[in-house]
Write a protein that holds these residues in place. Structure first.
Motif, PDB file in Angstrom:
ATOM      1  N   LYS A  40     -15.690   2.475 -14.142  1.00  0.00           N
ATOM      2  CA  LYS A  40     -16.411   3.709 -13.816  1.00  0.00           C
ATOM      3  C   LYS A  40     -15.980   4.274 -12.472  1.00  0.00           C
ATOM      4  CE  LYS A  40     -20.501   2.541 -16.567  1.00  0.00           C
ATOM      5  NZ  LYS A  40     -21.963   2.316 -16.565  1.00  0.00           N
ATOM      6  N   ALA A  41     -15.714   3.407 -11.519  1.00  0.00           N
ATOM      7  CA  ALA A  41     -15.277   3.889 -10.207  1.00  0.00           C
ATOM      8  C   ALA A  41     -13.928   4.602 -10.311  1.00  0.00           C
ATOM      9  CB  ALA A  41     -15.185   2.726  -9.223  1.00  0.00           C
ATOM     10  N   GLY A 227       2.093   3.963  -5.788  1.00  0.00           N
ATOM     11  CA  GLY A 227       2.249   5.404  -5.661  1.00  0.00           C
ATOM     12  C   GLY A 227       0.920   6.123  -5.545  1.00  0.00           C
ATOM     13  N   SER A 228      -0.055   5.728  -6.361  1.00  0.00           N
ATOM     14  CA  SER A 228      -1.364   6.374  -6.298  1.00  0.00           C
ATOM     15  C   SER A 228      -2.039   6.124  -4.954  1.00  0.00           C
ATOM     16  CB  SER A 228      -2.247   5.869  -7.446  1.00  0.00           C
ATOM     17  OG  SER A 228      -2.431   4.462  -7.351  1.00  0.00           O
ATOM     18  N   VAL A 284      -8.894  11.670  -0.592  1.00  0.00           N
ATOM     19  CA  VAL A 284      -8.355  10.332  -0.346  1.00  0.00           C
ATOM     20  C   VAL A 284      -9.143   9.286  -1.117  1.00  0.00           C
ATOM     21  CG1 VAL A 284      -8.011   8.583   1.440  1.00  0.00           C
ATOM     22  CG2 VAL A 284      -7.407  10.967   1.900  1.00  0.00           C
ATOM     23  N   LEU A 285     -10.463   9.430  -1.161  1.00  0.00           N
ATOM     24  CA  LEU A 285     -11.291   8.498  -1.925  1.00  0.00           C
ATOM     25  C   LEU A 285     -10.903   8.500  -3.401  1.00  0.00           C
ATOM     26  CD1 LEU A 285     -13.747   6.585  -2.187  1.00  0.00           C
ATOM     27  CD2 LEU A 285     -15.177   8.627  -2.469  1.00  0.00           C
ATOM     28  N   GLY A 286     -10.663   9.680  -3.951  1.00  0.00           N
ATOM     29  CA  GLY A 286     -10.289   9.781  -5.356  1.00  0.00           C
ATOM     30  C   GLY A 286      -9.009   9.022  -5.658  1.00  0.00           C
ATOM     31  N   ILE A 290      -8.503   5.570  -7.938  1.00  0.00           N
ATOM     32  CA  ILE A 290      -7.526   5.532  -9.038  1.00  0.00           C
ATOM     33  C   ILE A 290      -6.559   4.367  -8.838  1.00  0.00           C
ATOM     34  CG2 ILE A 290      -5.564   6.738 -10.058  1.00  0.00           C
ATOM     35  CD1 ILE A 290      -7.033   9.340  -9.636  1.00  0.00           C
ATOM     36  N   GLY A 291      -6.090   4.178  -7.610  1.00  0.00           N
ATOM     37  CA  GLY A 291      -5.172   3.078  -7.335  1.00  0.00           C
ATOM     38  C   GLY A 291      -5.793   1.722  -7.624  1.00  0.00           C
ATOM     39  N   ASP A 292      -7.052   1.543  -7.234  1.00  0.00           N
ATOM     40  CA  ASP A 292      -7.736   0.278  -7.523  1.00  0.00           C
ATOM     41  C   ASP A 292      -7.895   0.073  -9.024  1.00  0.00           C
ATOM     42  OD1 ASP A 292      -7.925  -0.228  -4.838  1.00  0.00           O
ATOM     43  OD2 ASP A 292      -9.965   0.557  -4.639  1.00  0.00           O
ATOM     44  N   GLY A 293      -8.236   1.151  -9.738  1.00  0.00           N
ATOM     45  CA  GLY A 293      -8.375   1.043 -11.188  1.00  0.00           C
ATOM     46  C   GLY A 293      -7.065   0.731 -11.875  1.00  0.00           C
ATOM     47  N   LEU A 294      -5.976   1.355 -11.425  1.00  0.00           N
ATOM     48  CA  LEU A 294      -4.664   1.073 -12.003  1.00  0.00           C
ATOM     49  C   LEU A 294      -4.224  -0.358 -11.710  1.00  0.00           C
ATOM     50  CD1 LEU A 294      -2.772   4.392 -11.202  1.00  0.00           C
ATOM     51  CD2 LEU A 294      -3.530   3.594 -13.445  1.00  0.00           C
ATOM     52  N   ARG A 295      -4.533  -0.842 -10.525  1.00  0.00           N
ATOM     53  CA  ARG A 295      -4.181  -2.224 -10.194  1.00  0.00           C
ATOM     54  C   ARG A 295      -4.903  -3.195 -11.132  1.00  0.00           C
ATOM     55  NH1 ARG A 295      -6.971  -3.931  -5.091  1.00  0.00           N
ATOM     56  NH2 ARG A 295      -8.629  -3.947  -6.638  1.00  0.00           N
ATOM     57  N   ASP A 296      -6.187  -2.965 -11.351  1.00  0.00           N
ATOM     58  CA  ASP A 296      -6.940  -3.844 -12.246  1.00  0.00           C
ATOM     59  C   ASP A 296      -6.449  -3.746 -13.686  1.00  0.00           C
ATOM     60  OD1 ASP A 296      -8.391  -4.466 -10.021  1.00  0.00           O
ATOM     61  OD2 ASP A 296     -10.110  -3.193 -10.522  1.00  0.00           O
TER      62      ASP A 296
END
Length: 304
Positions: A40-41, A227-228, A284-286, A290-296
Motif C-alpha cells: 500500500k505504501a 533508479g527510482s 521525493v517521498l513518492g 516506489i523504490g522501497d516497493g520495487l526493492r521488496d
C-alpha cells in the motif's frame, strides 16, 4: 459342460483425471507487479508521482496564471480563493509556479538518472565482464568520483560549466554515474559465472551479444530499484543547486530557486516557502516509496 462364469464387479478407478486445474505461471515481471500491488505504501507513492507527472504534462491547462505573470499590487497576498497558495514578492501566483515547476524538477530527475544509468551501467558492465586492466581503470575512476561529497562535486562541475538548468542536469548525472557503475559491476561479476553465460561462450557467441541479450537483462532489477531512488535524490540535488543560484535561473519556477527567493520572507510570508517545500517533500517521498516497493518486489530475499 459349460464353464461356470463368475461375475466380477466393475471397480471404479481410484483416480479419475477430470478437469485438472492448471496453475497459471506468471512471468517474473508480472509476479513482481503482483507483489508491488500488495504494497500500500508503494501504491501511495506511485499515486503521488503520477499526480505530479500529470501536473507537469497539463500545466498549461491547470495553472490559473502564467508563471511569469507579475502584479506588484498583489505581492505577498496570503492564500485566498483568487490565489490558493498566495503570491510571492513580485505578485506571481505561487500555485501556478509550483505546477510549472513540476516540469523542471521531473525533467531534471528523469533526465539526470537516465544519463547516469546509461553511462554508469555501460561502464559497470565492461568492468565486471572483462575484468583485469579494464576493471582496474574504470573502478579507480569510480573511486575518484566517490571520494568527493556529491553535492560539492556537483557545485564544482556547475561552477566550471556555468550556472544553468542544463549544466545542473549534467552535473547531477555525473555524480550518480559511480553509484550505478559499481552496482552493475557487482551484479555482472556474479552473472557472468552462470552456466548459461558459460554455454553461450562455448558455442561461440560474441561478447556484445552476450552482454546485450544475457548480462544486461539479468542485471535490470537492481538498476530499476536504484533508479527510482536516484530520481528522488536528483530532485533534491537540483533543488539544492537552484537554492544556491547554480541551477535554473530567473524567472524559471524551479522549486529550489523559489525557496531561495523566498527565504528572506519566511516570517512575514511563510506560504512562499511552505508550498514549494511541500512540493519537493511529496515528490521525493513518492519516488522513495516506489523504490522501497520495487526493492521488496524484485529482491528474491524479500519474498516469503
Amino acid at each position: 459342460m459349460a464353464e461356470p462364469t463368475t461375475n466380477i464387479p466393475a471397480t471404479k478407478p481410484s483416480f479419475i483425471p477430470h478437469q485438472v486445474k492448471e496453475e497459471k505461471v506468471l512471468s517474473p515481471w508480472m509476479e513482481a507487479w503482483q507483489s508491488f500491488r500488495k504494497n500500500k505504501a508503494a501504491l501511495f507513492g506511485l499515486g503521488l508521482v503520477i499526480f505530479f507527472i500529470l501536473l507537469a504534462i497539463f500545466a498549461d491547462f491547470l495553472a490559473p496564471y502564467g508563471f511569469k505573470e507579475q502584479n506588484m499590487a498583489n505581492k505577498h497576498l496570503s492564500p485566498s480563493a483568487a490565489h490558493w497558495f498566495g503570491t510571492d514578492e513580485f505578485g506571481r501566483d505561487i500555485l501556478s509556479r509550483i505546477i510549472y515547476g513540476a516540469r523542471i524538477s521531473l525533467t531534471v530527475g528523469f533526465g539526470a538518472v537516465a544519463g547516469s544509468v546509461v553511462f554508469g551501467s555501460g561502464l559497470g558492465i565492461l568492468a565486471g565482464y572483462y575484468g583485469k586492466w579494464v576493471d582496474g581503470i574504470i573502478s579507480r575512476c569510480f573511486d575518484i568520483l566517490l571520494a568527493f561529497p556529491s553535492i560539492l562535486l556537483a557545485i564544482a562541475i556547475v561552477a566550471m560549466l556555468g550556472p544553468s538548468l542544463r549544466n545542473a542536469l549534467i552535473a547531477i548525472a555525473i555524480i550518480n554515474v559511480p553509484t550505478f557503475g559499481r552496482l552493475v559491476r557487482s551484479r555482472v561479476l556474479s552473472v557472468k559465472e552462470e552456466e548459461y553465460i558459460v554455454a553461450a561462450r562455448a558455442i561461440g557467441m560474441k561478447d556484445n551479444r552476450i552482454l546485450i541479450h544475457h548480462v544486461l537483462p539479468n542485471s535490470m532489477a537492481p538498476i530499476i530499484v536504484q533508479g527510482s531512488l536516484a530520481i528522488a535524490t536528483a530532485i533534491i540535488e537540483a533543488a539544492a543547486l537552484g537554492f544556491l543560484g547554480l541551477g535554473a535561473q530567473p524567472p524559471s519556477p524551479e522549486w529550489g530557486k523559489m525557496l531561495a527567493d523566498s527565504k528572506d520572507f519566511i516570517i512575514n510570508a511563510p506560504w512562499t516557502v511552505f508550498f514549494p517545500g511541500i512540493a519537493i517533500v511529496l515528490t521525493v517521498l513518492g519516488f522513495n516509496l516506489i523504490g522501497d516497493g520495487l526493492r521488496d518486489a524484485l529482491d528474491p530475499r524479500m519474498k516469503n
